[in-house]
Design a protein around this motif. Structure first.
Motif, PDB file in Angstrom:
ATOM      1  N   TRP A 112      58.798  17.444 -27.089  1.00 24.48           N
ATOM      2  CA  TRP A 112      58.823  18.297 -25.836  1.00 24.48           C
ATOM      3  C   TRP A 112      60.186  18.999 -25.847  1.00 24.48           C
ATOM      4  O   TRP A 112      61.070  18.595 -26.005  1.00 24.48           O
ATOM      5  N   HIS A 114      60.878  20.684 -22.817  1.00 26.03           N
ATOM      6  CA  HIS A 114      61.284  20.242 -21.615  1.00 26.03           C
ATOM      7  C   HIS A 114      60.579  19.169 -21.072  1.00 26.03           C
ATOM      8  O   HIS A 114      59.469  18.744 -21.387  1.00 26.03           O
ATOM      9  N   ASP A 122      60.971  28.114 -18.487  1.00 27.30           N
ATOM     10  CA  ASP A 122      61.562  28.369 -19.705  1.00 27.30           C
ATOM     11  C   ASP A 122      61.981  30.005 -19.715  1.00 27.30           C
ATOM     12  O   ASP A 122      61.093  30.793 -19.465  1.00 27.30           O
ATOM     13  N   CYS A 127      57.289  30.618 -19.575  1.00 24.62           N
ATOM     14  CA  CYS A 127      56.363  29.811 -19.373  1.00 24.62           C
ATOM     15  C   CYS A 127      56.820  28.354 -18.464  1.00 24.62           C
ATOM     16  O   CYS A 127      58.195  28.247 -18.630  1.00 24.62           O
ATOM     17  N   TYR A 129      56.702  24.432 -18.122  1.00 27.63           N
ATOM     18  CA  TYR A 129      56.540  23.406 -18.890  1.00 27.63           C
ATOM     19  C   TYR A 129      56.250  22.142 -18.057  1.00 27.63           C
ATOM     20  O   TYR A 129      56.774  22.194 -17.109  1.00 27.63           O
ATOM     21  N   THR A 133      49.932  21.516 -16.666  1.00 28.41           N
ATOM     22  CA  THR A 133      50.221  23.075 -16.145  1.00 28.41           C
ATOM     23  C   THR A 133      48.734  23.903 -16.504  1.00 28.41           C
ATOM     24  O   THR A 133      48.430  24.635 -15.807  1.00 28.41           O
ATOM     25  N   ASN A 462      54.186  20.100 -25.305  1.00 28.33           N
ATOM     26  CA  ASN A 462      54.750  21.351 -24.618  1.00 28.33           C
ATOM     27  C   ASN A 462      53.475  22.010 -24.037  1.00 28.33           C
ATOM     28  O   ASN A 462      53.371  23.221 -24.361  1.00 28.33           O
ATOM     29  N   ARG A 464      51.894  24.051 -21.537  1.00 31.11           N
ATOM     30  CA  ARG A 464      52.740  25.268 -20.582  1.00 31.11           C
ATOM     31  C   ARG A 464      51.796  26.288 -19.949  1.00 31.11           C
ATOM     32  O   ARG A 464      50.705  26.331 -20.780  1.00 31.11           O
TER      33      ARG A 464
END
Length: 491
Positions: A112, A114, A122, A127, A129, A133, A462, A464
């Motif tokens: 990941w 984040h 980010d 995006c 994260y 989402t 990830n 996002r």
């Protein structure tokens, strides 16, 4: 806006939209930070339901109590009432609050970028994260914002608008979520139209943007295949080892597709997609409907991502997920089994799925021979049927036209494409409403660049959503609701 939404409401919409977008983004971030992972029997969707209820209560939006089939598995239903002038039943927006799993610590080691529950934006790619989402707290945040907008600005609707925030979608039977509401609180969610995942996300084909809207989906069937043998000591040879037999089943199902089956829903989807291509490319693409040409087309002309989308539209699929065998290292087990996750085309029966499996694995293995028991046994553990609606039916066609017009206006002319979903959503539960069978559509709008492969975000590392794409989707959803509910500005 068109079709009866006047200039006064359009101006109200424009004047307040910037603040609505930022509030909706904040709502989404706060929901991402609430850990609502689904652990089967256990979960904590009530955490998110309480947050949503507080938002609605503070704004004076009509809202149910938190509805739990089991402690922690919270559902919530809110409503903005219309004046009934259209003579039509409600529009229901639905979003599930649960998510699949993600690491709560050491998330970097699992790839990941984040924290999955940090809801960080980010700076490089723009995006947001976090787990949920796109699957699907974004739809919850958008729906909440639409209801708040309608209430705060005294927007008058010609029919009711309902929002259902539900638990337990990520499990195969959704028994603590949409299924529970349908069975125990049907009056709260009775509607003419249901809109939830998966649809109205931007896609790109042959360099052109389009927005698929789901009108049909596959069912899900869990099948257990068991091999039996005499068992014995691990120090001697065994010709009838059930572990080997089950291993062969797993290898076979991994290498060989179930038989080609062309349904009306798949045929319509393929025709609609082919219209987006040039004449000659569209003609070639439509040959995918031929069982003789399809394997060649999948192998040599389609990308892997395209094959993973269109292939399952033409086959029941069977993926082995859980293997169980012995529990002692020096003992050959007398049984071994595998659970097979089958995704079933709409209109196909469980019996046909069993026939498909047997035809691939070998029908003789399921028959007793020479006084001996069959080598393999097959058992249905669970079955949820898919569904398909007729996109040419006048009411559904009119709804699709309205949604298509909104998307076209907000995307600069990109078309929609009704399609068959190869997964499964809560729509199948809403289809079982005891009083009114609604029109169900996958419509959770978001715009993503071609560089992001949207389908890989679901359940993935990830997960996002582009912030700009989320805000775009919020506008599309709001305008679609205003159109479908013939909104006007109150006095």
């Amino acid at each position: 806006m068109a079709n009866g939404v006047g200039e006064s409401i359009l101006q109200t919409f424009k004047d307040s939209w910037g603040s609505i977008e930022e509030e909706s983004l904040t709502i989404l971030q706060k929901m991402i930070r609430l850990d609502t992972q689904n652990f089967g029997e256990d979960g904590n969707e009530t955490l998110a339901a309480k947050y949503i209820k507080e938002l609605f209560d503070n704004a004076g939006v009509e809202c149910s109590d938190i509805l739990e089939a089991k402690p922690g598995r919270g559902n919530l239903v809110a409503r903005v009432r219309g004046d009934g002038s259209s003579g039509l039943g409600p529009v229901l927006l639905s979003a599930h609050l649960d998510t699949v799993h993600a690491p709560t610590e050491n998330w970097e080691q699992e790839g990941w970028k984040h924290n999955p529950f940090g809801a960080e934006i980010d700076e490089e790619d723009g995006c947001l994260y976090g787990r949920g989402t796109v699957d699907m707290k974004n739809m919850a945040a958008m729906s909440i914002s639409v209801l708040l907008f309608l209430k705060r600005h005294n927007i008058k609707l010609s029919r009711d608008l309902i929002f259902a925030a539900v638990a337990d979608e990520e499990r195969h039977d959704a028994k603590y979520g949409a299924k529970y509401l349908v069975e125990s609180h049907p009056d709260l969610i009775e509607a003419d139209i249901v809109m939830t995942e998966l649809g109205a996300f931007s896609n790109h084909l042959d360099g052109k943007e389009f927005f698929p809207i789901q009108f049909a989906e596959k069912g899900a069937c869990l099948i257990k295949i068991t091999a039996r043998g005499p068992g014995g000591h691990g120090s001697v040879y065994h010709k009838d080892n059930p572990v080997v037999d089950i291993s062969e089943v797993c290898v076979t199902l991994n290498k060989q597709k179930l038989p080609h089956r062309l349904t009306e829903a798949a045929k319509y989807t393929i025709w609609e997609i082919s219209k987006l291509l040039s004449w000659h490319k569209g003609m070639v693409f439509r040959t995918i409907m031929s069982p003789k040409i399809e394997p060649w087309l999948m192998e040599y002309l389609l990308t892997e991502e395209q094959a993973n989308v269109f292939g399952p539209m033409l086959h029941n699929t069977a993926n082995t997920t859980i293997v169980q065998a012995g529990d002692q290292v020096n003992q050959i087990p007398s049984t071994a089994s595998v659970i097979v996750d089958c995704r079933v085309l709409p209109g196909i029966t469980v019996e046909q799925v069993q026939d498909d499996l047997k035809s691939v694995i070998g029908p003789e293995k399921f028959k007793a021979q020479d006084g001996c028991q069959a080598k393999l046994e097959l058992e249905i553990l669970a079955n949820g049927e898919g569904f398909a609606q007729d996109p040419n039916e006048p009411v559904l066609a009119g709804i699709l036209q309205t949604l298509g017009q909104v998307i076209s206006r907000r995307s600069g002319g990109s078309p929609i494409a009704p399609y068959l979903l190869i997964g499964r959503t809560d729509q199948a539960q809403y289809m079982c409403h005891p009083k009114r069978k609604p029109i169900c559509l996958g419509f959770s709008p978001v715009r993503v660049p071609d560089s992001i492969k949207f389908s890989t975000l679901f359940h993935g590392v990830n997960e996002r959503i582009p912030v700009d794409g989320f805000k775009w989707g919020l506008g599309v959803l709001a305008e679609s609701v205003l159109e479908l509910c013939s909104a006007s500005l109150g006095k």
